[in-house]
Scaffold this active site. Structure first.
Site, PDB file in Angstrom:
ATOM      1  N   CYS A  76     -58.444  13.245 -12.552  1.00 25.17           N
ATOM      2  CA  CYS A  76     -57.086  13.509 -12.079  1.00 25.17           C
ATOM      3  C   CYS A  76     -56.375  14.692 -12.712  1.00 25.17           C
ATOM      4  O   CYS A  76     -55.956  15.624 -12.023  1.00 25.17           O
ATOM      5  CB  CYS A  76     -56.299  12.230 -12.326  1.00 25.17           C
ATOM      6  SG  CYS A  76     -54.559  12.420 -12.214  1.00 25.17           S
ATOM      7  N   LYS A 129     -47.465   9.958  -8.465  1.00 26.03           N
ATOM      8  CA  LYS A 129     -48.165  10.107  -9.749  1.00 26.03           C
ATOM      9  C   LYS A 129     -48.028  11.530 -10.287  1.00 26.03           C
ATOM     10  O   LYS A 129     -48.242  12.498  -9.565  1.00 26.03           O
ATOM     11  CB  LYS A 129     -49.635   9.767  -9.519  1.00 26.03           C
ATOM     12  CG  LYS A 129     -50.521   9.998 -10.735  1.00 26.03           C
ATOM     13  CD  LYS A 129     -51.902   9.430 -10.495  1.00 26.03           C
ATOM     14  CE  LYS A 129     -52.855   9.806 -11.600  1.00 26.03           C
ATOM     15  NZ  LYS A 129     -54.182   9.196 -11.411  1.00 26.03           N
ATOM     16  N   HIS A 131     -48.962  12.587 -14.182  1.00 25.70           N
ATOM     17  CA  HIS A 131     -50.156  12.683 -15.047  1.00 25.70           C
ATOM     18  C   HIS A 131     -50.453  14.092 -15.548  1.00 25.70           C
ATOM     19  O   HIS A 131     -51.613  14.487 -15.714  1.00 25.70           O
ATOM     20  CB  HIS A 131     -51.399  12.098 -14.330  1.00 25.70           C
ATOM     21  CG  HIS A 131     -52.382  11.511 -15.298  1.00 25.70           C
ATOM     22  ND1 HIS A 131     -53.624  11.072 -14.933  1.00 25.70           N
ATOM     23  CD2 HIS A 131     -52.295  11.323 -16.639  1.00 25.70           C
ATOM     24  CE1 HIS A 131     -54.268  10.616 -15.986  1.00 25.70           C
ATOM     25  NE2 HIS A 131     -53.480  10.758 -17.042  1.00 25.70           N
TER      26      HIS A 131
HETATM   27  C1  NG6 Z   1     -60.240   6.368 -17.742  1.00 25.12           C
HETATM   28  C2  NG6 Z   1     -59.888   4.896 -17.456  1.00 25.12           C
HETATM   29  C3  NG6 Z   1     -59.802   4.716 -15.961  1.00 25.12           C
HETATM   30  C4  NG6 Z   1     -58.830   5.713 -15.350  1.00 25.12           C
HETATM   31  C5  NG6 Z   1     -59.202   7.128 -15.774  1.00 25.12           C
HETATM   32  C6  NG6 Z   1     -58.220   8.155 -15.294  1.00 25.12           C
HETATM   33  C7  NG6 Z   1     -60.822   3.231 -19.039  1.00 25.12           C
HETATM   34  C8  NG6 Z   1     -62.017   2.403 -19.419  1.00 25.12           C
HETATM   35  N1  NG6 Z   1     -60.960   4.022 -17.983  1.00 25.12           N
HETATM   36  O1  NG6 Z   1     -60.255   6.576 -19.116  1.00 25.12           O
HETATM   37  O2  NG6 Z   1     -59.421   3.417 -15.659  1.00 25.12           O
HETATM   38  O3  NG6 Z   1     -57.521   5.426 -15.770  1.00 25.12           O
HETATM   39  O4  NG6 Z   1     -59.259   7.218 -17.173  1.00 25.12           O
HETATM   40  O5  NG6 Z   1     -58.245   8.258 -13.929  1.00 25.12           O
HETATM   41  O6  NG6 Z   1     -59.793   3.161 -19.698  1.00 25.12           O
HETATM   42  S1  NG6 Z   1     -57.629   9.508 -13.249  1.00 25.12           S
HETATM   43  O7  NG6 Z   1     -57.831   9.347 -11.817  1.00 25.12           O
HETATM   44  O8  NG6 Z   1     -56.222   9.505 -13.593  1.00 25.12           O
HETATM   45  O9  NG6 Z   1     -58.340  10.666 -13.763  1.00 25.12           O
HETATM   46 CA    CA Z   2     -57.765  10.271  -9.702  1.00 23.15          CA
END
Ligand code: NG6
Ligand code: CA
Length: 516
Positions: A76, A129, A131
């Site tokens: 993300c 979102k 982030h």
């Molecule tokens: C990882 C998390 C996953 C998700 C990802 C971010 C654990 C085990 N896994 O570290 O659940 O949150 O980060 O996802 O904690 S994203 O789409 O925002 O990149």
């Molecule tokens: Ca994502």
């Protein structure tokens, strides 16, 4: 005399007519709907047969559906960073998946997609979102929180600071937490517990979704998260309502700004974990909870499209729908998504998904609709979300300064369906770096990538299989082998070298958008 007069008037009217329609063409409303963790095979219009996505299928039927469009990364934060800045995230340290208390990683004042469109006269808004970090240094969630979206080009925002599975589980509107009771201040910590709220580790009996990995810190709304928080009880979101709340904010933004050009960045929480659909979607897809939240996402899109229809804005609104990275089934919560897929294939025919260097990591659905300008169809052009900055600059007839959008290319002709050609090459980030050029794909696995727990486990297994040496290079011919099953690296060393050299040059040059 009268005839000369009317000729002049007619000429003036023609000129005026041209100017008006040109102005319209250079400033359609833009709605960018950015789904989370949605895969290449997740929508009906991309081949899904069980999960139903009628609204997105309708959007695709009246717009252009891309078969080779990419997020910049297989996770993300780097994808969103690249989309907004037009720069490959791997060029900058600190752009990997962020904790919920991270500082803002886009420098205020930098040219971003919303900043560019603001200069072009648009009203800009972010919903959903974020982030990308907030503030500078430690954040006090009880005061004004900045810099954030408003300092990088958005006129307004209503956001989740990080992700649905990271604290703080509150919405932020412009600079403030929404609905915060000053007598119940929020405290957040990612290293040690704060307050005495139960955690997933200490009170697993209180969880409504069991855990498969991590996510065992503070429990909010029966779901334990990454990170600890206490306080802010009245401000905490209710996961079941999140899709409704965000969609309401998104459509209200359109309503408020209907009279003038607007840019809406609507970044949904669906279909990221924790997957908690509203009860009206729960159990409805027949493909488990992941299918249910895809159908919820489709409903959100339908509401946005209905709003545009109601306001008679559909014709001159460019709607772009895409996803920030490929799909994942088990992402840390034991929500039975894996066992209940029921034959649904989130990546469709592609190999890999979120975190992965294979095509399923970054090749995602991308649909562009603008009824006044885009003819319905399918495009195989190679394009990337990183191109939106240069493409919107071209659309709004603005020059992109040399030092902005270092890796963003103008793919407007491809986006409008005027040309079948997009980029010549593209660096994909996920489990290291990969390079696409034509039908060739080189997986280089250099440092700079990142992986979730599952990806790290897989990499460790691969390393073991090869006596400690993870395969350094993989080469695939996507024309003959779209699922990347036949590694040609050892039989085609010249192609490996050519692509490795190009990748190295793109790294060394510090930019890939040519100087003009
Ligand atoms: C990882 C998390 C996953 C998700 C990802 C971010 C654990 C085990 N896994 O570290 O659940 O949150 O980060 O996802 O904690 S994203 O789409 O925002 O990149
Ligand atoms: Ca994502």
């Amino acid at each position: 005399m009268p005839s000369r007069f009317s000729t002049a008037t007619a000429l003036l009217l023609t000129l005026w007519g041209t100017t008006v329609s040109e102005a319209d063409e250079a400033s359609p409303n833009i709605v960018l709907i950015y789904a989370d963790d949605l895969g290449y095979g997740d929508l009906g219009c991309y081949g899904a047969t069980q999960v139903k996505t009628p609204n997105l299928d309708r959007l695709a039927a009246r717009g252009l559906r891309f078969t080779d469009a990419h997020s910049s990364a297989a996770t993300c934060t780097p994808s969103r960073y690249s989309l907004l800045t037009g720069e490959y995230a791997w060029r900058q340290q600190g752009t990997n998946i962020l904790p919920g208390d991270a500082s803002l990683i886009i420098k205020p004042g930098r040219l971003t997609v919303p900043a560019l469109l603001k200069q072009a006269g648009y009203t800009t808004g972010a919903v959903g979102k974020w982030h990308l970090g907030l503030g500078e240094g430690p954040i006090d969630w009880n005061r004004e929180i900045h810099p954030g979206p408003l300092e990088v080009g958005f006129d307004s925002c209503f956001i989740l600071p990080a992700t649905g599975d990271r604290v703080p589980c509150v919405y932020v509107k412009d600079h403030r937490v929404v609905g915060l009771d000053p007598n119940d201040p929020i405290k957040v910590d990612y290293l040690q517990p704060v307050g005495d709220d139960p955690t997933g580790r200490s009170n697993p009996d209180q969880l409504k979704i069991k855990l498969s990995q991590g996510h065992d810190n503070t429990i909010v709304n029966g779901i334990s998260r990454i990170g600890y928080m206490t306080g802010g009880k009245a401000a905490r979101w209710v996961d079941e309502e999140m899709a409704d709340v965000l969609t309401r904010e998104a459509t209200a933004f359109i309503d408020r700004n209907q009279a003038n050009p607007f840019f809406l960045y609507f970044a949904t929480h669906d279909v990221h974990v924790p997957r908690v659909p509203h009860p009206r979607f729960a159990g409805k897809s027949g493909c488990g909870v992941r299918g249910d939240v895809i159908e919820e996402l489709d409903w959100c899109v339908g509401e946005v499209l209905a709003t545009l229809d109601r306001l008679k804005l559909t014709d001159n609104t460019l709607v772009i729908f895409s996803s920030d990275n490929g799909p994942v089934v088990d992402d840390g919560y034991a929500d039975e998504a894996e066992q209940t897929l029921n034959g649904h294939r989130p990546s469709g025919p592609l190999r890999g998904g979120k975190y992965s260097p294979y095509e399923g990591g970054t090749r995602v659905p991308l649909i562009a609709s603008w009824p006044a300008k885009i003819k319905p169809g399918v495009s195989d052009a190679l394009i990337c979300q990183i191109d939106l900055l240069a493409t919107f600059a071209a659309l709004t007839k603005r020059d992109l300064p040399q030092d902005a959008g270092l890796d963003s290319l103008d793919v407007l002709p491809a986006l409008l369906g005027i040309s079948p050609k997009g980029r010549d090459h593209l660096v994909e980030q996920g489990g290291g770096l990969s390079l696409r050029q034509g039908n060739w794909k080189l997986i280089a696995r250099q440092a700079g990538g990142q992986g979730g727990a599952a990806a790290k486990k897989k990499a460790a297994v691969a390393k073991k299989k090869t006596n400690g040496l993870a395969p350094a290079r993989e080469l695939y011919d996507l024309a003959a082998d779209p699922s990347e099953t036949n590694n040609l690296a050892s039989s085609r060393p010249e192609d490996v070298k050519r692509l490795s050299d190009l990748l190295e040059r793109i790294r060394q040059d510090g930019r890939s958008r040519p100087l003009h």
